[in-house]
Motif scaffolding. Structure first.
Motif, short mmCIF file in Angstrom:
data_model
loop_
_atom_site.label_atom_id
_atom_site.label_comp_id
_atom_site.label_asym_id
_atom_site.label_seq_id
_atom_site.Cartn_x
_atom_site.Cartn_y
_atom_site.Cartn_z
N ASN A 234 64.56 150.08 -26.14
CA ASN A 234 63.28 149.39 -26.12
C ASN A 234 63.15 148.50 -24.90
OD1 ASN A 234 61.83 150.32 -28.33
ND2 ASN A 234 63.03 149.10 -29.75
N ILE A 235 64.22 147.75 -24.62
CA ILE A 235 64.20 146.85 -23.46
C ILE A 235 64.07 147.67 -22.17
CG2 ILE A 235 65.60 145.21 -22.14
CD1 ILE A 235 64.49 143.86 -24.54
N ASP A 236 64.77 148.81 -22.13
CA ASP A 236 64.70 149.69 -20.95
C ASP A 236 63.28 150.17 -20.73
OD1 ASP A 236 67.33 149.48 -20.39
OD2 ASP A 236 67.89 151.48 -21.05
N ARG A 237 62.63 150.59 -21.80
CA ARG A 237 61.28 151.09 -21.68
C ARG A 237 60.33 149.98 -21.24
NH1 ARG A 237 60.28 154.05 -27.24
NH2 ARG A 237 58.57 155.12 -26.24
N LEU A 238 60.57 148.79 -21.78
CA LEU A 238 59.75 147.65 -21.39
C LEU A 238 59.92 147.37 -19.90
CD1 LEU A 238 57.95 145.29 -22.26
CD2 LEU A 238 60.01 143.99 -22.77
N LEU A 241 58.11 149.90 -17.87
CA LEU A 241 56.68 149.66 -17.93
C LEU A 241 56.28 148.53 -16.98
CD1 LEU A 241 54.12 150.56 -19.49
CD2 LEU A 241 54.49 148.63 -20.99
N LYS A 243 57.72 147.58 -14.33
CA LYS A 243 57.87 147.96 -12.92
C LYS A 243 56.60 148.59 -12.39
CE LYS A 243 62.78 148.83 -12.19
NZ LYS A 243 63.71 149.88 -12.45
N ILE A 244 55.94 149.45 -13.19
CA ILE A 244 54.79 150.18 -12.67
C ILE A 244 53.46 149.55 -13.06
CG2 ILE A 244 55.91 152.41 -12.32
CD1 ILE A 244 54.82 153.25 -15.08
N ARG A 245 53.46 148.65 -14.01
CA ARG A 245 52.23 148.00 -14.42
C ARG A 245 52.38 146.50 -14.43
NH1 ARG A 245 49.06 151.97 -16.90
NH2 ARG A 245 49.25 153.60 -15.34
N ILE A 247 52.12 143.22 -16.24
CA ILE A 247 52.04 142.59 -17.56
C ILE A 247 52.34 141.11 -17.40
CG2 ILE A 247 53.12 142.48 -19.85
CD1 ILE A 247 53.52 145.40 -19.77
N PRO A 248 51.50 140.21 -17.98
CA PRO A 248 51.74 138.77 -17.81
C PRO A 248 53.11 138.37 -18.33
CG PRO A 248 49.68 139.18 -18.98
CD PRO A 248 50.33 140.50 -18.80
N LEU A 251 53.44 137.58 -22.01
CA LEU A 251 53.44 138.74 -22.89
C LEU A 251 54.79 139.46 -22.83
CD1 LEU A 251 51.73 140.34 -24.84
CD2 LEU A 251 50.82 141.64 -22.95
N GLN A 253 57.64 138.05 -22.34
CA GLN A 253 58.58 137.28 -23.15
C GLN A 253 58.36 137.56 -24.63
OE1 GLN A 253 61.12 135.66 -21.96
NE2 GLN A 253 61.78 135.29 -24.04
N LEU A 255 57.17 140.28 -25.99
CA LEU A 255 57.69 141.63 -26.31
C LEU A 255 59.21 141.58 -26.44
CD1 LEU A 255 55.45 143.74 -23.94
CD2 LEU A 255 55.55 143.95 -26.40
N ARG A 256 59.85 140.92 -25.49
CA ARG A 256 61.30 140.80 -25.53
C ARG A 256 61.74 140.11 -26.82
NH1 ARG A 256 63.82 141.43 -20.46
NH2 ARG A 256 61.97 140.75 -19.34
#
Lengths: 420, 420, 420, 420
Positions: A234-238, A241, A243-245, A247-248, A251, A253, A255-256
């Motif tokens: 999950n952390i890897d996917r975050l 994400l 890297k390419i987009r 995200i504030p 937010l 933090q 998600l983590r």
């Protein structure tokens, strides 16, 4: 009962393992340093008594195993008589006492095979301790190998008469360890062909030993805890994400935190899935044990049958809400009810907080049973672990128990009237 | 037939491998110790005869391979003529007998490539013995490398005239092993530049050797037996559940027992899934072989066609019940029937045990075919492996065989009338 | 706020770790070389002050942790008092100042356990840096072990009076490293039994050390980046397909390019899947952040509510088109609209290019809202990352917001009239 | 075109890598053995010219990269100017020619970072050669490290004046290799503190080196070829099934043959699945290339549009039949047609073989298009790879092309009339 039988068996196997260990430590030393007395010591006799008892206990155990339904009938008296009985008898004979040819005592080493079989058995049944067991067993075999190889070395090199027995033994252990671990200082080197061939054999053994030690450590380190693996993924996917987009930070933090909470408090593990794979009877019992504290809290379920509660328990699904999440808003359809396992929630009517819901509480049941709209908004104050019971699941259960359904609805109605 | 062809081929390849091994052991020794006689010994001639035969057999085998449908037409005569034929011819020439330049005999080492190809082939076809084969092959290559490197060392260092041939050889093997295994005592060290460069090469080889030994062991140890992997995962999940929730000790033990039983007796493996992945014809045949003992027990299926039985067999699903589980209760709908593969069950009517059901029995068939309610309660006494045939699956089959359906129903009716 | 608390905690733990490191480096040297002065240096007192502060800070931190909802309540004051408090007090006593028995200072080494616990904690929370952390922690422990083992060796071998302190220390470190790494030159060898036993212990430690180093490296190397794993698998499958079937070179290259593009630009990772696994509230927020730039570009969505935009954002799915791909043709049904994240597209009417669509643009919305046919053909010029909003998803959202739906349709109608 | 640009880039990078390699080999030797002449040799100037050209080519390449759509715009002129340009300029200055302080030339080693980046880039793009590339790169770095470490050693130990330069160099390489590989003969040992510290550093480097070598080998060995993994799993499941159930030897062999055939001839890989994951345009093109040979064989598809054939091609599914399997029987519904990719089939009417079907043939099409029953039975003679086109898929395509559908049906009718 069953546990005890198994435990006694384990303890006896450990006693036998210690007996053969003591033998394998003392016997080679006795042979090399001519300890004639060893064959008359109490230790020698205790070992033989243990081996003799093992013969009787193994026989008895194999007889009993016939009615062991869980682990199958893999062992039985017949198998034992044809298989391990003869070695067991051989090993329990005090050979030196009878014919005084000490070298024949070495036949007792075959008992190590039984220790090996026991270790394999233990590792298969106590899978949750695999890593610890591998460590202990490896050390057991390594130290025995070290001792016996050192004794062979003493036999090949001859004893240095200028040194006492302990120094001789330390020297040989030192040489063996230095060679097996491939350190190879070169202060003690083989001189005869025989010694050189033994050294070559030791060096190859050392490579194998390294392979097994390192392979085991690598296999332990590459084993993934499934919960942690899920968290990492999950952390890897975050991270990917982010890297390419864009995200504030805030937010990110949150998600983590969510993934961390999920990992820490539930170990990445979903109850419902686990229950579904069990046979019907077991899954019901587990479900009821997990959820009965919550069920017994529900007033309208006070006098219903056990079977009805089991069905209800099976229908719960656990859900997580993060702080600030809205569970439902006033005016929504009342299509489910909730039990709080962990966390606190805030009940508001027209923006005013009117109540707090805490661990062990249930809420949303009236709208569910009365088929009315929600009269208040509920938001999560903290991370919340809830059990959720959907209307459809609830209906399915009530359909099977029409009497209870009628009773519950009338109680719910009365309660809701009281509230109004 | 096919098995035998394959087996003969394997045996011949092993004979050729032994021949080239013997050559590669004797030839370097003959070169170093000037064994002029070697090139006239029977061994020398036997090796050449084997190599000559291999030429013929390989040619013949490649011709036959054209009609081998299973393993494809990867080899053929053309390919052989262009590829391995010339080396095979070269290797089968007794060079020393013709031109007496012993060093030219070393061309025979190319035969090792064929041994390598055979080993690769063997490992691909006998995948279930991968680990054993890796071990044997590794030892084969390692010992040959050790021998040949030791011979190169002897050639570089020169023979010590004070020692006999055996001592010289043991010394060089001892040095080679000590260096390759990175023990490095330092009692024999290189002195010339040439020797030092050879030593550097040996040391790097040693690192690679370690890498391969350890990598192989690690890859063997990290390979998971799928059945055990499933068991471990189940136990892990159970442990995780117990950490965060309160489950009674007794229930914990029963869950553990269930997973253990499943692992031990069915190897974590579901038949139905396996059958589904097979092509239609094979899956039918396997299903019928697995289940025909149970089908032949069913009186009402006595005189039906083979094809009908196959369809029935495909529709069985295996299920497990734990001791005390209720298979069905009196009054339930008769929506399936069962065949007992393992275990015993108890039939009760109004709480009184009236019969036992044992391995090989079937039960529940009358209610199924007559569309009536169950007349008795059946509970599992022990762990039970059952085959279950659902009404829907049964109906689907009967729809395809209307004649049989009619016949079976009339028989079932007669039997049920008799019972009443 | 939360981040800072966590960060302060980390910084303080690192300060404590440095303090115990400095102690563990200086104390053994002071013991061996009789640096009586050490126990009066400022360093000695700074270390004790840090340890005393740690006692207070740990206590305070455990008190605060009670309201830490994210990481659970695993620590609390009670736990601390029963567990770490006593060691923490012991460690903060300046023993040498009080009773002057330097050896007793070694009790401070238990503080290393707390460093270990901190490292474990850090590794669990900062999973994305696992490999870096493993490297740093391994080096930390290895260097401390090296230093302390070297000091033990100095104590056992005695100090060589002919050399100065630095040379003595370098010698012992040199011997320790040479043994632990299994190099074993043999220029310094143990002579007494005690030294030999210590050497054996060191050699075994070396094997374990190797195992851990190699196991860790192997576990890092065998870990697969999920995006790369997917790419590799796709390329593997392509290669397998090319082996058995004839695919033109040009098409092969295009397939390879496609997989590479997918891997490079999206890291083999699908947004929608990620969003679906989040709780409702989080997934909405992430979706809105990812897509609001595109939504704010849509004229007809100008004055709609935030909630409506969230619902819309959740309905987007990202799709890739390769150069030359046709997104839709004139005359097709207008069943979706697109937002361009990356790449350029070409709009053609009857084969004539009439416009280009670029990053940030949206297209196809009129046909969607007006339920008309496409009036132009759109083809991808380059690789294109698009968001796609299907009619069904769009309708589902609009049904929940009938007011907005009406407004949008009227605007869309006006716009489409203007265009005509 | 694209391929070539990439290839030119690779070739130039390899030239630059060779230049820096040559420099890193000659420069340390020149420093140690005082080869004053080196800084005037053509080699020295060729290296500088290559470095200067690299500056220009890198600049140009980064400019061009802007329009590289496939690998993204990760590099650009700006990035280059800020990043690699200054090092590139530094490296291309012939320092010794300008200021004659040889040691400053060592700044050129930073060029190795660019080699490293190139290697990483290469490994990411040529994933199918990962293992080979890892091997080559590891050797590259290892040999350079060996050479440079040996030169450092020479500088620390001083040159032995009694030996020539080659012997000195061989000695230092010999010592370095002996230490890095942990052999450690002990014939050359450090004596000063500086040398000892360097040796400790070398030993630790050796451990790391081992870790990387072994970790890489282990990661290569544990990587599973997906096709073989599937085969192994199937064989494992078969073995598990045979252990607990009684399956005839003959059937066991047939199951094994089936898995082997599947593995060998299709590499455990299903075309349809692969096509489904591709974007629409690519999947159509691949499908048409895979299947057009079969489609062009079908008489009734002679004059239909390309698009229609693409749709048809996408609808094929590949199936395997084992020898003796019945594809369909006379009297069955004609619900699909087949194309033979591999193998032969036997057509029988009332038990009499009337024809053979071979590779490239199609069969079953008349019954499909005419909606009649099968008129003959077809059985597989050998293992058969077939493409199967189901009625439903066929209908779906024909519905989209009503004109073609009519035409085909009329042709099929004519043909079937002719046959009758």
């Amino acid at each position: 009962m069953k546990i005890n039988k198994q435990t006694y068996y384990y303890i006896w196997r450990i006693i036998v393992s210690i007996a053969i260990s003591v033998f394998s430590i003392l016997f080679p030393l006795a042979m090399i340093f001519d300890w004639a007395t060893y064959f008359n010591t109490p230790i020698y006799w205790v070992i033989h008594i243990i081996f003799a008892l093992d013969l009787i206990i193994s026989f008895d155990q194999n007889k009993r195993m016939n009615d062991d339904e869980v682990f199958g009938r893999s062992y039985s008296v017949k198998k034992y008589v044809r298989g391990w009985m003869i070695p067991d008898i051989l090993v329990s004979i005090p050979i030196c006492f009878l014919i005084n040819i000490p070298i024949l005592e070495s036949v007792k080493f075959i008992k190590f095979l039984k220790v090996g079989a026991f270790m394999k058995n233990l590792r298969q049944h106590e899978i949750q301790y695999t890593n610890t067991l591998i460590l202990i067993f490896s050390l057991f075999w390594f130290l025995h190998a070290l001792h016996n190889l050192a004794c062979v070395w003493l036999a090949l090199f001859g004893i240095d008469e200028n040194l006492n027995q302990i120094s001789n033994y330390v020297n040989s252990i030192y040489w063996t360890a230095t060679t097996l671990t491939t350190v190879g200082y070169g202060d003690i080197v083989p001189s005869t062909n025989m010694q050189k061939i033994f050294t070559i054999f030791m060096e190859l053994l050392g490579v194998g030993l390294y392979g097994i030690v390192i392979g085991n450590i690598a296999s332990i380190l590459t084993k993934k805890d499934p919960a942690q693996a899920e968290y990492t993924e999950n952390i890897d996917r975050l991270t990917a994400l982010m890297k390419i987009r864009n995200i504030p930070k805030d937010l990110q933090q949150r998600l983590r935190d969510y993934f961390t909470y999920k990992w820490k408090n539930r170990h990445g593990y979903d109850e419902s899935e686990f229950l579904m794979e069990l046979p019907n009877s077991l899954s019901r019992e587990v479900a009821i044990h997990l959820k009965k504290d919550y069920l017994s809290n529900i007033e309208i379920f006070k006098d219903v049958s056990e079977e009805f509660l089991q069905e209800m328990a099976l229908s719960f699904r656990s859900v997580i809400y993060t702080p600030g999440d809205c569970i439902f808003e006033a005016g929504d359809d009342g299509d489910c009810m909730f039990f709080v396992i962990k966390g606190t929630l805030d009940v508001t009517v027209k923006g005013k907080s009117i109540a707090k819901i805490k661990e062990g509480d249930l809420f949303g049941e009236i709208a569910l049973f009365m088929n009315t709209k929600r009269t208040a908004t509920v938001r999560a104050d903290t991370y919340c672990d809830l059990y959720r019971l959907d209307q459809s699941a609830c209906k399915r259960v009530l359909d099977r128990f029409p009497h209870i359904a009628k009773k519950i609805q009338s109680i719910a109605k009365k309660r809701s009237d009281e509230l109004v």
